[in-house]
Motif scaffolding. Structure first.
Motif, PDB file in Angstrom:
ATOM      1  N   SER A   1      12.399   0.558  -8.502  1.00 21.45           N
ATOM      2  CA  SER A   1      11.141   0.632  -9.246  1.00 21.45           C
ATOM      3  C   SER A   1      11.316   0.001 -10.619  1.00 21.45           C
ATOM      4  CB  SER A   1      10.700   2.091  -9.387  1.00 21.45           C
ATOM      5  OG  SER A   1      11.621   2.800 -10.198  1.00 21.45           O
ATOM      6  N   ALA A   2      10.207  -0.235 -11.299  1.00 21.35           N
ATOM      7  CA  ALA A   2      10.227  -0.867 -12.619  1.00 21.35           C
ATOM      8  C   ALA A   2      11.039  -0.055 -13.623  1.00 21.35           C
ATOM      9  CB  ALA A   2       8.801  -1.053 -13.126  1.00 21.35           C
ATOM     10  N   ASP A   3      11.097   1.259 -13.431  1.00 20.13           N
ATOM     11  CA  ASP A   3      11.852   2.102 -14.369  1.00 20.13           C
ATOM     12  C   ASP A   3      13.300   2.341 -13.926  1.00 20.13           C
ATOM     13  OD1 ASP A   3      11.429   3.847 -12.277  1.00 20.13           O
ATOM     14  OD2 ASP A   3      10.428   5.377 -13.468  1.00 20.13           O
ATOM     15  N   GLY A   4      13.750   1.578 -12.925  1.00 20.42           N
ATOM     16  CA  GLY A   4      15.149   1.623 -12.533  1.00 20.42           C
ATOM     17  C   GLY A   4      15.545   2.668 -11.515  1.00 20.42           C
ATOM     18  N   ARG A   5      14.574   3.328 -10.918  1.00 19.93           N
ATOM     19  CA  ARG A   5      14.902   4.274  -9.853  1.00 19.93           C
ATOM     20  C   ARG A   5      15.098   3.509  -8.552  1.00 19.93           C
ATOM     21  NH1 ARG A   5      10.210   7.922  -9.412  1.00 19.93           N
ATOM     22  NH2 ARG A   5       9.172   6.062 -10.153  1.00 19.93           N
ATOM     23  N   VAL A   6      16.011   3.987  -7.729  1.00 17.66           N
ATOM     24  CA  VAL A   6      16.328   3.335  -6.459  1.00 17.66           C
ATOM     25  C   VAL A   6      15.906   4.263  -5.325  1.00 17.66           C
ATOM     26  CG1 VAL A   6      18.145   2.295  -5.050  1.00 17.66           C
ATOM     27  CG2 VAL A   6      18.315   2.218  -7.554  1.00 17.66           C
ATOM     28  N   PHE A   7      15.160   3.707  -4.375  1.00 18.16           N
ATOM     29  CA  PHE A   7      14.666   4.484  -3.246  1.00 18.16           C
ATOM     30  C   PHE A   7      15.067   3.834  -1.930  1.00 18.16           C
ATOM     31  CE2 PHE A   7      11.760   5.262  -6.737  1.00 18.16           C
ATOM     32  CZ  PHE A   7      11.690   6.648  -6.754  1.00 18.16           C
TER      33      PHE A   7
ATOM     34  N   GLU B   1       0.827  -1.207   0.000  1.00 15.09           N
ATOM     35  CA  GLU B   1       0.000   0.000   0.000  1.00 15.09           C
ATOM     36  C   GLU B   1       0.862   1.258   0.000  1.00 15.09           C
ATOM     37  OE1 GLU B   1      -2.350  -0.294   3.534  1.00 15.09           O
ATOM     38  OE2 GLU B   1      -3.588  -1.931   2.781  1.00 15.09           O
ATOM     39  N   LEU B   2       1.883   1.262   0.831  1.00 19.90           N
ATOM     40  CA  LEU B   2       2.744   2.438   0.948  1.00 19.90           C
ATOM     41  C   LEU B   2       3.533   2.688  -0.336  1.00 19.90           C
ATOM     42  CD1 LEU B   2       3.978   1.812   4.592  1.00 19.90           C
ATOM     43  CD2 LEU B   2       2.439   3.658   3.845  1.00 19.90           C
ATOM     44  N   LEU B   3       4.022   1.628  -0.956  1.00 19.22           N
ATOM     45  CA  LEU B   3       4.758   1.800  -2.211  1.00 19.22           C
ATOM     46  C   LEU B   3       3.835   2.295  -3.319  1.00 19.22           C
ATOM     47  CD1 LEU B   3       7.094  -1.321  -2.140  1.00 19.22           C
ATOM     48  CD2 LEU B   3       7.706   1.059  -1.665  1.00 19.22           C
ATOM     49  N   THR B   4       2.619   1.782  -3.351  1.00 19.40           N
ATOM     50  CA  THR B   4       1.645   2.267  -4.321  1.00 19.40           C
ATOM     51  C   THR B   4       1.409   3.758  -4.121  1.00 19.40           C
ATOM     52  OG1 THR B   4       0.588   0.096  -4.482  1.00 19.40           O
ATOM     53  CG2 THR B   4      -0.726   1.999  -5.170  1.00 19.40           C
ATOM     54  N   GLY B   5       1.327   4.182  -2.874  1.00 19.79           N
ATOM     55  CA  GLY B   5       1.159   5.602  -2.564  1.00 19.79           C
ATOM     56  C   GLY B   5       2.323   6.459  -3.027  1.00 19.79           C
ATOM     57  N   GLN B   6       3.482   5.848  -3.193  1.00 24.75           N
ATOM     58  CA  GLN B   6       4.658   6.571  -3.693  1.00 24.75           C
ATOM     59  C   GLN B   6       4.762   6.494  -5.223  1.00 24.75           C
ATOM     60  OE1 GLN B   6       6.777   8.480  -1.937  1.00 24.75           O
ATOM     61  NE2 GLN B   6       5.530   8.080  -0.140  1.00 24.75           N
ATOM     62  N   GLY B   7       3.765   5.873  -5.857  1.00 26.38           N
ATOM     63  CA  GLY B   7       3.748   5.787  -7.311  1.00 26.38           C
ATOM     64  C   GLY B   7       4.440   4.564  -7.882  1.00 26.38           C
ATOM     65  N   LEU B   8       4.768   3.584  -7.041  1.00 29.96           N
ATOM     66  CA  LEU B   8       5.419   2.365  -7.508  1.00 29.96           C
ATOM     67  C   LEU B   8       4.401   1.244  -7.634  1.00 29.96           C
ATOM     68  CD1 LEU B   8       7.836   4.081  -6.510  1.00 29.96           C
ATOM     69  CD2 LEU B   8       8.899   1.967  -5.787  1.00 29.96           C
ATOM     70  N   ASP B   9       4.658   0.360  -8.580  1.00 28.09           N
ATOM     71  CA  ASP B   9       3.828  -0.818  -8.766  1.00 28.09           C
ATOM     72  C   ASP B   9       4.500  -1.973  -8.013  1.00 28.09           C
ATOM     73  OD1 ASP B   9       2.539  -3.135  -9.588  1.00 28.09           O
ATOM     74  OD2 ASP B   9       2.726  -2.713 -11.734  1.00 28.09           O
ATOM     75  N   PRO B  10       3.923  -2.427  -6.901  1.00 26.27           N
ATOM     76  CA  PRO B  10       4.555  -3.496  -6.124  1.00 26.27           C
ATOM     77  C   PRO B  10       4.834  -4.764  -6.925  1.00 26.27           C
ATOM     78  CG  PRO B  10       2.792  -2.503  -4.866  1.00 26.27           C
ATOM     79  CD  PRO B  10       2.702  -1.950  -6.266  1.00 26.27           C
ATOM     80  N   ASP B  11       4.032  -5.033  -7.943  1.00 25.37           N
ATOM     81  CA  ASP B  11       4.239  -6.228  -8.756  1.00 25.37           C
ATOM     82  C   ASP B  11       5.430  -6.091  -9.694  1.00 25.37           C
ATOM     83  OD1 ASP B  11       2.148  -7.697  -7.650  1.00 25.37           O
ATOM     84  OD2 ASP B  11       0.697  -6.788  -9.014  1.00 25.37           O
ATOM     85  N   ARG B  12       5.978  -4.885  -9.800  1.00 25.51           N
ATOM     86  CA  ARG B  12       7.132  -4.658 -10.672  1.00 25.51           C
ATOM     87  C   ARG B  12       8.293  -4.025  -9.907  1.00 25.51           C
ATOM     88  NH1 ARG B  12       5.924  -1.442 -15.475  1.00 25.51           N
ATOM     89  NH2 ARG B  12       7.688  -2.556 -16.350  1.00 25.51           N
TER      90      ARG B  12
END
Length: 114
Positions: free
Chosen positions: A57-63, A26-37
């Protein structure tokens, strides 16, 4: 080489019904990330009230982030919050998780190729 922690934690993020993993989705989704990817590089308990984590993230960003919750409470993970959400894409190679992160990127590339 990918760490078994990356594979295991990523699988837990995507499939586990435990409160902690459901809440993290839920929290990752709130940050704009797709947990499945999203790939979990690490999630390490750092004290009685939080865990330090890093994801790709799916687009290669690291958090990097801290996941805070009352670990002693029966349902404490349900009210977990993210703190210190930081984009470390430009400097993950110099951090303490550089090896894990590099392995996670290699694993992501291998998954895309399959």
């Amino acid at each position: 080489m990918v760490s078994s922690i990356v594979v295991q934690y990523t699988d837990l993020l995507r499939t586990s019904e435990y409160d902690l993993w459901r809440r993290l989705r839920e929290l990752l989704t709130g940050q704009g990330l797709d947990p499945d990817r999203t790939v979990v590089v690490d999630l390490l308990q750092e004290g009685p009230d939080h865990e330090e984590g890093q994801v790709i993230s799916a687009d290669g960003r690291v958090f990097a982030f801290s996941l805070h919750y009352d670990q002693a409470a029966e349902n404490g993970a349900e009210s977990a919050v993210l703190r210190g959400w930081t984009d470390v894409t430009d400097h993950w190679r110099t951090g303490s998780r550089a090896g894990l992160t590099a392995g996670a990127f290699a694993w992501m590339a291998q998954l895309e190729a399959d």
